[in-house]
Design a protein around this motif. Structure first.
Motif, PDB file in Angstrom:
ATOM      1  N   ARG A 277       0.843  -1.207   0.000  1.00 57.62           N
ATOM      2  CA  ARG A 277       0.000   0.000   0.000  1.00 57.62           C
ATOM      3  C   ARG A 277       0.871   1.247   0.000  1.00 57.62           C
ATOM      4  N   ASP A 278       1.872   1.270   0.865  1.00 52.55           N
ATOM      5  CA  ASP A 278       2.732   2.441   0.983  1.00 52.55           C
ATOM      6  C   ASP A 278       3.577   2.631  -0.269  1.00 52.55           C
ATOM      7  N   ILE A 279       4.140   1.552  -0.768  1.00 50.11           N
ATOM      8  CA  ILE A 279       5.056   1.654  -1.902  1.00 50.11           C
ATOM      9  C   ILE A 279       4.309   1.980  -3.192  1.00 50.11           C
ATOM     10  N   THR A 280       3.205   1.276  -3.454  1.00 58.21           N
ATOM     11  CA  THR A 280       2.463   1.479  -4.702  1.00 58.21           C
ATOM     12  C   THR A 280       1.867   2.874  -4.773  1.00 58.21           C
ATOM     13  N   SER A 281       1.484   3.421  -3.642  1.00 58.87           N
ATOM     14  CA  SER A 281       0.865   4.749  -3.644  1.00 58.87           C
ATOM     15  C   SER A 281       1.815   5.824  -4.159  1.00 58.87           C
ATOM     16  N   ARG A 282       3.111   5.545  -4.187  1.00 55.88           N
ATOM     17  CA  ARG A 282       4.102   6.515  -4.648  1.00 55.88           C
ATOM     18  C   ARG A 282       4.558   6.258  -6.087  1.00 55.88           C
ATOM     19  N   LEU A 283       4.017   5.227  -6.727  1.00 56.50           N
ATOM     20  CA  LEU A 283       4.595   4.759  -7.985  1.00 56.50           C
ATOM     21  C   LEU A 283       3.854   5.202  -9.243  1.00 56.50           C
ATOM     22  N   ARG A 284       2.607   5.621  -9.147  1.00 49.94           N
ATOM     23  CA  ARG A 284       1.778   5.861 -10.335  1.00 49.94           C
ATOM     24  C   ARG A 284       1.876   4.649 -11.269  1.00 49.94           C
ATOM     25  N   ALA A 285       1.358   3.542 -10.791  1.00 51.05           N
ATOM     26  CA  ALA A 285       1.566   2.254 -11.457  1.00 51.05           C
ATOM     27  C   ALA A 285       0.339   1.765 -12.205  1.00 51.05           C
ATOM     28  N   ALA A 286       0.613   1.079 -13.310  1.00 47.79           N
ATOM     29  CA  ALA A 286      -0.407   0.286 -13.991  1.00 47.79           C
ATOM     30  C   ALA A 286      -0.365  -1.121 -13.407  1.00 47.79           C
ATOM     31  N   ILE A 287      -1.541  -1.680 -13.112  1.00 47.66           N
ATOM     32  CA  ILE A 287      -1.630  -2.991 -12.468  1.00 47.66           C
ATOM     33  C   ILE A 287      -2.774  -3.768 -13.091  1.00 47.66           C
ATOM     34  N   THR A 288      -2.601  -5.056 -13.238  1.00 49.04           N
ATOM     35  CA  THR A 288      -3.681  -5.928 -13.697  1.00 49.04           C
ATOM     36  C   THR A 288      -4.507  -6.364 -12.506  1.00 49.04           C
ATOM     37  N   TRP A 289      -5.813  -6.113 -12.566  1.00 46.85           N
ATOM     38  CA  TRP A 289      -6.734  -6.524 -11.503  1.00 46.85           C
ATOM     39  C   TRP A 289      -6.656  -8.037 -11.317  1.00 46.85           C
ATOM     40  N   ALA A 290      -6.809  -8.507 -10.085  1.00 46.18           N
ATOM     41  CA  ALA A 290      -6.748  -9.940  -9.788  1.00 46.18           C
ATOM     42  C   ALA A 290      -7.956 -10.359  -8.967  1.00 46.18           C
ATOM     43  N   PRO A 291      -8.497 -11.581  -9.199  1.00 42.86           N
ATOM     44  CA  PRO A 291      -9.728 -12.028  -8.536  1.00 42.86           C
ATOM     45  C   PRO A 291      -9.490 -12.633  -7.155  1.00 42.86           C
ATOM     46  N   VAL A 292      -8.824 -11.866  -6.285  1.00 36.76           N
ATOM     47  CA  VAL A 292      -8.545 -12.320  -4.922  1.00 36.76           C
ATOM     48  C   VAL A 292      -8.839 -11.175  -3.957  1.00 36.76           C
ATOM     49  N   PRO A 293      -9.300 -11.478  -2.742  1.00 38.65           N
ATOM     50  CA  PRO A 293      -9.628 -10.397  -1.799  1.00 38.65           C
ATOM     51  C   PRO A 293      -8.459  -9.473  -1.514  1.00 38.65           C
ATOM     52  N   SER A 294      -7.229 -10.014  -1.495  1.00 36.92           N
ATOM     53  CA  SER A 294      -6.076  -9.190  -1.132  1.00 36.92           C
ATOM     54  C   SER A 294      -5.768  -8.113  -2.170  1.00 36.92           C
ATOM     55  N   PHE A 295      -6.357  -8.215  -3.365  1.00 36.95           N
ATOM     56  CA  PHE A 295      -6.084  -7.193  -4.373  1.00 36.95           C
ATOM     57  C   PHE A 295      -6.721  -5.859  -4.003  1.00 36.95           C
ATOM     58  N   ALA A 296      -7.637  -5.851  -3.061  1.00 33.97           N
ATOM     59  CA  ALA A 296      -8.334  -4.616  -2.679  1.00 33.97           C
ATOM     60  C   ALA A 296      -7.359  -3.499  -2.310  1.00 33.97           C
ATOM     61  N   LYS A 297      -6.177  -3.871  -1.825  1.00 34.52           N
ATOM     62  CA  LYS A 297      -5.227  -2.847  -1.405  1.00 34.52           C
ATOM     63  C   LYS A 297      -4.693  -2.015  -2.567  1.00 34.52           C
ATOM     64  N   TYR A 298      -4.839  -2.522  -3.797  1.00 33.93           N
ATOM     65  CA  TYR A 298      -4.338  -1.792  -4.960  1.00 33.93           C
ATOM     66  C   TYR A 298      -5.401  -0.965  -5.680  1.00 33.93           C
ATOM     67  N   VAL A 299      -6.670  -1.268  -5.454  1.00 29.37           N
ATOM     68  CA  VAL A 299      -7.742  -0.729  -6.297  1.00 29.37           C
ATOM     69  C   VAL A 299      -7.745   0.788  -6.332  1.00 29.37           C
TER      70      VAL A 299
END
Length: 377
Positions: free
Chosen positions: A321-343
């Motif tokens: 959460r901390d690292i991605t928030s600083r990256l302006r990243a493109a990410i592929t959505w994933a069908p798992v509950p833990s992906f919520a942190k990236y949405v």
């Protein structure tokens, strides 16, 4: 730290494994355990689980006798069913879905009596290789819960730590069905299966003349759970289960973040941005909690090393959460509950490449799910 001696991580290894796989006689030999030379199992599951091989790609690559192709594709559909089910019910998959069987409690290694040659061999293979033929996974799950009475949740957690293909979706579903929590019909592990699938184990077993699994366990008929998840019957939020159907763009990406669900060269976000640096984050809070085996961690490292021969790869250890928030990243959505942190922190979200589109109808069983597919497979 020790790697799996037989399965290496990386796109190069995944492509080679798929190219070498021959589906001929798969239907007859997929459950053969020993000798290894007689096994028909593909050993593609670690690459499928981590997106190095997509289900669409593997489906299309299957060519050979019709009965073998059909059976192999049935197994791919089982993987897709597991993903649909987990995407819909989420953490409910950690508990009994439909029938009330023992599931809670601490891990009980004594539930796998190591004096039994079949159990000792299967546990040793799990811990050494990080992979087992499905048949021997069923032996261990049945022995652990059906025969020994231990709660299956801790047993599956041990599997998840050890297996290179340790998917929450497939692993939880497999244990649910084997112990009877999904079907009400536990798998009856007995000597007959071992003698048929791995005869050399029985021949060398010190308990050969006093086999504790000589006969099938007594029939059991678990009662239905009092309040099964209504989401097994219908999905009132199909959009959340399915994920985005088109690219969601919030800003111009400056990097691509890969997750453990999608590490392959065909990751949609990776393909869309061929010149951007690639970032992978070892999720430190999750690693502390999960205590994954070194085999699993080395598989990830091997995969990243292989990718680094083609793309710039940056690796972090910390909270995604901390690292991605600083990256302006493109990410592929994933069908798992833990992906919520990236949405909410991704600059760009790419759709998941489903083999079959999720539907809103019953997923109580594989057959119900399959019969309700919009595009029959």
């Amino acid at each position: 730290m020790r790697a799996s001696p037989g399965i290496r991580g990386g796109q190069t290894a995944a492509d080679a494994a798929l190219a070498a796989f021959d589906v001929t006689r798969y239907a007859a030999t997929r459950n053969q355990v020993l000798p290894e030379s007689d096994r028909g199992a593909s050993r593609l599951s670690p690459y499928i689980r981590h997106g190095l091989l997509g289900l669409r790609e593997v489906w299309a690559a299957a060519a050979g006798p019709a009965s073998d192709v059909s059976k192999f594709r049935d197994e791919l559909l089982w993987q897709e069913y597991a993903r649909h089910l987990y995407a819909r019910v989420g953490m409910d998959l950690h508990r009994n879905l439909r029938f009330d069987v023992a599931w809670s409690g601490e891990f009980a290694p004594e539930a796998w009596p190591r004096q039994m040659a079949c159990i000792d061999w299967a546990v040793s293979s799990l811990e050494r290789d990080g992979w087992l033929v499905n048949q021997s996974r069923m032996w261990l799950a049945s022995q652990y819960s059906v025969r020994s009475g231990a709660g299956w949740a801790a047993g599956q957690e041990y599997f998840h730590r050890q297996l290179l293909d340790g998917s929450r979706a497939a692993n939880l579903l497999g244990w649910q069905w084997t112990v009877g929590a999904g079907t009400g019909k536990p798998y009856g592990f007995a000597r007959w299966q071992v003698e048929r699938r791995a005869p050399e184990l029985c021949a060398a077993c010190p308990l050969n003349q006093h086999c504790p699994i000589q006969d099938f366990p007594p029939d059991s008929h678990p009662l239905p759970v009092p309040e099964p998840s209504p989401r097994l019957v219908r999905d009132d939020d199909l959009a959340a289960t399915r994920g985005p159907t088109a690219v969601v763009s919030r800003s111009i990406p400056q990097s691509v973040v890969l997750t453990v669900e999608s590490l392959g060269d065909a990751d949609p976000a990776l393909l869309a941005h061929p010149t951007l640096p690639v970032v992978f984050i070892f999720d430190e809070p999750a690693l502390v909690k999960l205590q994954l085996s070194s085999k699993r961690l080395i598989f990830f490292v091997q995969t990243l090393q292989d990718l680094a021969t083609r793309r710039e790869v940056i690796v972090h250890l910390g909270d995604p959460r901390d690292i991605t928030s600083r990256l302006r990243a493109a990410i592929t959505w994933a069908p798992v509950p833990s992906f919520a942190k990236y949405v909410d922190i991704a600059a760009e979200l790419h759709p998941w490449p489903w083999l079959a589109e999720p539907h809103a109808r019953s997923v109580k069983s594989f057959s119900a799910w399959r019969n309700n597919l919009v595009q029959p497979m």
